[in-house]
Structures are given as C-alpha cells and as structure tokens.
Design a protein around this motif. Sequence first.
Motif, mmCIF file in Angstrom:
data_model
loop_
_atom_site.group_PDB
_atom_site.id
_atom_site.type_symbol
_atom_site.label_atom_id
_atom_site.label_comp_id
_atom_site.label_asym_id
_atom_site.label_seq_id
_atom_site.Cartn_x
_atom_site.Cartn_y
_atom_site.Cartn_z
ATOM 1 N N PHE A 1 0.727 -1.070 0.431
ATOM 2 C CA PHE A 1 -0.024 0.018 -0.374
ATOM 3 C C PHE A 1 1.295 1.407 0.194
ATOM 4 C CE2 PHE A 1 -2.768 -3.376 1.868
ATOM 5 C CZ PHE A 1 -3.889 -3.468 1.543
ATOM 6 N N ALA A 2 2.329 1.249 -0.504
ATOM 7 C CA ALA A 2 3.067 2.363 0.063
ATOM 8 C C ALA A 2 2.790 3.452 -0.481
ATOM 9 C CB ALA A 2 5.242 1.926 -0.844
ATOM 10 N N ALA A 3 2.074 3.024 -2.175
ATOM 11 C CA ALA A 3 1.838 4.497 -2.916
ATOM 12 C C ALA A 3 0.676 5.098 -2.920
ATOM 13 C CB ALA A 3 1.177 4.149 -4.502
ATOM 14 N N VAL A 4 0.417 4.597 -1.893
ATOM 15 C CA VAL A 4 -1.243 5.751 -0.900
ATOM 16 C C VAL A 4 -1.205 6.162 0.447
ATOM 17 C CG1 VAL A 4 -3.184 4.671 -2.657
ATOM 18 C CG2 VAL A 4 -2.827 3.439 -0.032
ATOM 19 N N ALA A 5 0.043 5.376 0.556
ATOM 20 C CA ALA A 5 0.403 5.347 2.338
ATOM 21 C C ALA A 5 0.361 7.575 2.543
ATOM 22 C CB ALA A 5 1.460 5.371 2.620
ATOM 23 N N GLY A 6 1.086 8.520 1.598
ATOM 24 C CA GLY A 6 0.593 9.887 2.424
ATOM 25 C C GLY A 6 -0.714 10.642 1.753
ATOM 26 N N GLU A 7 -1.779 9.908 1.447
ATOM 27 C CA GLU A 7 -2.913 9.824 1.265
ATOM 28 C C GLU A 7 -3.769 10.297 2.523
ATOM 29 O OE1 GLU A 7 -3.785 10.763 -1.960
ATOM 30 O OE2 GLU A 7 -2.264 9.735 -2.554
ATOM 31 N N GLN A 8 -4.922 11.835 2.593
ATOM 32 C CA GLN A 8 -5.697 11.648 3.240
ATOM 33 C C GLN A 8 -7.264 10.527 3.520
ATOM 34 O OE1 GLN A 8 -4.998 14.494 5.657
ATOM 35 N NE2 GLN A 8 -3.333 14.156 4.944
ATOM 36 N N ALA A 9 -7.558 10.484 2.415
ATOM 37 C CA ALA A 9 -8.541 9.364 2.996
ATOM 38 C C ALA A 9 -8.308 8.523 1.782
ATOM 39 C CB ALA A 9 -9.912 9.619 3.252
ATOM 40 N N VAL A 10 -8.439 7.301 1.846
ATOM 41 C CA VAL A 10 -8.494 6.347 0.648
ATOM 42 C C VAL A 10 -10.419 5.456 0.738
ATOM 43 C CG1 VAL A 10 -7.333 4.507 -0.154
ATOM 44 C CG2 VAL A 10 -5.885 5.922 0.262
ATOM 45 N N GLY A 11 -10.864 5.447 -0.343
ATOM 46 C CA GLY A 11 -11.679 4.402 -1.374
ATOM 47 C C GLY A 11 -11.494 3.250 -1.168
ATOM 48 N N LEU A 12 -12.194 2.132 -1.261
ATOM 49 C CA LEU A 12 -11.901 1.239 -1.510
ATOM 50 C C LEU A 12 -13.616 0.216 -1.610
ATOM 51 C CD1 LEU A 12 -10.331 1.147 1.052
ATOM 52 C CD2 LEU A 12 -10.141 -1.764 1.109
ATOM 53 N N ALA A 13 -13.108 -0.131 -2.891
ATOM 54 C CA ALA A 13 -14.147 -0.634 -4.013
ATOM 55 C C ALA A 13 -14.597 -2.683 -3.636
ATOM 56 C CB ALA A 13 -14.105 -0.641 -5.207
ATOM 57 N N VAL A 14 -15.438 -2.729 -2.917
ATOM 58 C CA VAL A 14 -15.754 -3.793 -2.114
ATOM 59 C C VAL A 14 -17.274 -4.426 -2.738
ATOM 60 C CG1 VAL A 14 -16.075 -5.467 0.108
ATOM 61 C CG2 VAL A 14 -14.263 -3.282 -0.414
ATOM 62 N N SER A 15 -17.326 -5.786 -3.228
ATOM 63 C CA SER A 15 -18.072 -5.987 -3.980
ATOM 64 C C SER A 15 -18.832 -7.381 -2.831
ATOM 65 C CB SER A 15 -18.328 -6.877 -5.479
ATOM 66 O OG SER A 15 -16.950 -7.672 -5.043
ATOM 67 N N TRP B 1 -3.372 -3.569 7.782
ATOM 68 C CA TRP B 1 -1.719 -2.447 7.061
ATOM 69 C C TRP B 1 -2.111 -0.880 7.882
ATOM 70 C CZ3 TRP B 1 -3.241 2.242 4.094
ATOM 71 C CH2 TRP B 1 -2.037 3.013 3.504
ATOM 72 N N ALA B 2 -3.555 -0.413 7.964
ATOM 73 C CA ALA B 2 -3.715 1.305 8.270
ATOM 74 C C ALA B 2 -3.656 0.818 10.036
ATOM 75 C CB ALA B 2 -5.501 1.373 7.583
ATOM 76 N N ALA B 3 -3.981 -0.674 10.963
ATOM 77 C CA ALA B 3 -4.245 -0.128 11.857
ATOM 78 C C ALA B 3 -2.370 0.109 11.798
ATOM 79 C CB ALA B 3 -3.877 -1.575 12.141
ATOM 80 N N GLY B 4 -1.504 -0.766 11.625
ATOM 81 C CA GLY B 4 0.146 -1.103 12.270
ATOM 82 C C GLY B 4 1.041 0.667 11.479
ATOM 83 N N LEU B 5 0.596 1.842 10.881
ATOM 84 C CA LEU B 5 0.756 2.553 10.651
ATOM 85 C C LEU B 5 0.149 3.587 11.092
ATOM 86 C CD1 LEU B 5 2.928 3.741 8.052
ATOM 87 C CD2 LEU B 5 1.059 4.006 6.854
ATOM 88 N N SER B 6 1.080 4.431 11.807
ATOM 89 C CA SER B 6 1.055 5.987 12.385
ATOM 90 C C SER B 6 0.499 6.977 11.194
ATOM 91 C CB SER B 6 2.262 6.541 13.183
ATOM 92 O OG SER B 6 1.738 7.251 13.414
#
Length: 424
Positions: A19-33, A48-53
């Motif tokens: 997920f390195a390419a989006v680590a610097g974003e403020q908010a990220v969407g997930l398309a989940v069907s 990933w998000a839970a383990g990242l400051s």
Amino acid sequence: MPARLTPAIDDMAGLNALFAAVAGEQAVGLAVSGGADSLALMVLAQRWAAGLSGAPKLIVYSVDHGLRREAASEVAMVLGAAKALGLAARGLAWTGAKPATGVQEAARIARYRLMSAAMAEDGASVLLTAHHLQDQAETVLMRMAHGSGIEGLKGMSGMAEIEGVRVHRPLLDIDPSALRAVVDGAGLTPAEDPSNKDPHYERVRWRQAMPQLALLGLDAGALALFADRMAEVDAAIAQMADGCFTEIVRLDGFGAARIELAPFIGLSPAISTRLLGRVLNIVGGRQKPRALGQVERLRQTIAESGLTKTTTALGCVIRIKDGAIAVAREPGRSLPPDALLAPHGELVWDERFRIVNASPEAGLTASVADYLPRHRLEEFLGFKVTAPAEAIRTAPIVRDADGGVLSLGGWSFDERIKVQLLID
C-alpha cells in the motif's frame, strides 16, 4: 523463464510495500463487492492502516447494481464486515432503467460514477480495487486476442484513471488463492456472483481456458511477467517517441501540428505510430486515444503513398503540405458550446486549451472562433497566418461582455486571460 517475485501479505513489511503508493493520502476509498478478492483487500488494508502511524482514513464503498436479488444482502454483508473491522462504509445503489445490451459496461460506468460522487463527498482521493494476478493474466489474453498493441499488452497498470476516478490496484501481483486464504482466516464468507462463471462473458471463457494454458507453461505468472516486459518496452518506445516529438513536431497557437515528413518516414513503425497517435490525440481533442488500428493505417498510408489527398481521423484533418504532415482539428466534430468563464475561474476547452480568467470580472465568454477572415486574425496577431483553415475555425476565442476580443487560440491580448495549449 524466471519466476516473478510475489509480495508478502502476511507481515507489516509486506503490507507497507503493498500500500506504499497511497500511504500519503488523507482518505482512501475501497471498492468492495463482497467477493473473496475485494473482502481480502478490505482485510489487508485494515491491517495495514491499523499498524501504521498517520495512516489514511479508509472508506469502504459497496454498490448494489440492482441486477440480482442477492445484491442488496451482499452490500449489507460488506457494510457489516467493514463495521466489525472498524472501517467507515457506504452502500450505494444504481437505480433507474437498465440497458437491454451492454449491461456489464453500463454497470461498470455507473459503479465508478457512484463511487466518484461518494469519494468527493468524503474527501477520498484514490480508490483501491482488488484486481489480482489472475485478472491481469486474463486481461493480457483478451487484449492479445483483440490485436492490441504494446501499450495494451502491458495489461492493467498499478495506478490509473478510470471514468474520472484515480484508481490504485495494489493486488496485481497476488494470486487469488492467497486472497481467499486471507478471507477464510478472517472468518468471512464471500458472496458468489454467478456471472463470474457464465461463459457468455469473454473474460469467463478465458478464465476457463487458463488451466489448459498453464499445462503448456502459460500460467498467470508467465502472462504477468510478459505484461511487465511489455510495460518496459512501452516505456522505451514512449521515451523515444517523446524525443522525436520534440525534434520534428511543431504545434501552433491554433492547436494545429506540423510533423516533418522525411524524418517521420525514417522512424521505425512503432515509434512513428506512437508519435502520430500523440499528435492526433492533442489536436483532435483526445477523442479516441486507444484507436490504435486507425493510427497504424494512417501511418502506413503516409509512409507508403505519402497521403495523396486530405483525410480525417480521430477528430483531425490530415494532409501533406510543404514537406510536412499538417494536422488540424476537424470542424463540426464534437466542438464545445459557448462557455462562461467565472471570475478567477478556469476551464478546459475542447480538451485542448486551458483558459483562465485571472480577473474578478464576469461576462467573459469562450467560444469557437469559426469564420474569422485571415486579415482580421493578422490584425490581432501582428504576423502572417499560414495555419490550416480548419485550425482557425476550431480555435477558441474569448470575448468580454462588450464583444472585445481578449484571446484567440493560445494567444492572449489582455492580462485578464491566460491560455495554455495542453500537450500531455
């Protein structure tokens, strides 16, 4: 054939890489069907998000297309699973009449439209999708069968723009069996869409053929490696074509282009086709950027016969004149209507010009120049105008509320207006 490296998804280092390419974003969407792949994406992104400051906020989007009875309950399942993971989630619905044909494509467009609107409301800047290694392999096979060029044979890109949505595909190197294991380990039961096994759809037919191809060594990994190598070739051709573009292409303020004929013919077909496609894309208002067959045929005609008469392609008028290929916008083809320029606002006109109102003044209007006589143009510009008539007719002109001309094509005559020809 060397093996491709498969990213790890079972530790924090692997997730950070994923997920390195989006680590610097403020908010990220997930398309989940609700299928196994997208549920795995949701689980992995949450870990990933839970383990990242300072991780981005994750927002799950699930769309009910209204095409199957089970869809509403599948969306509800996704929302429940997201809530259990502590993620924000929204259910979206495609309402209204559905087309009789082309339903999958219409559903895809509707899905991105709905998620784009929701992302704008939520401040999400990029959408993650669960396309994986098998999807990449199927895409390459389909494009190969359809006669795609190198640009198509590189498969899906990790980062792309689809229907105006910035999309990232972090799972392209992951085998779907690994994603299924993630879902099973999380205690989730994925939804099963029967259309994923319906041979009516081309992608499904290729999916069903994959086991036989794998016996011959053409498995998903081999096809993905092929796509990687095509991406490298594509980048090399693009680099060479860009260098040639700088040397032999001239764009004028009317948005027309001249390609020096002799050096163009001397280029390899792959490079000259790419260069010609870029010119047609710029001049024609970016109408059909993937129409490779038309570009190839036009290049071949120019190289073999010199293009003995004026022709049209992709919104452009093309002719040979004075030792060059002259390319101008085709009049009467999808030209924009008059548009007001808001105070301190801007607009992209005909996908060719960015026009900025740098003043607080209202009542400034951009429109098609149409039939301005050359002597009038030369009064504005102060030099002899040799551009094709089609280029002059299709250039933008900006007037103030009193009818005064503030800009024409890429030339500005007033500090209130700034104009830029878009070449990328």
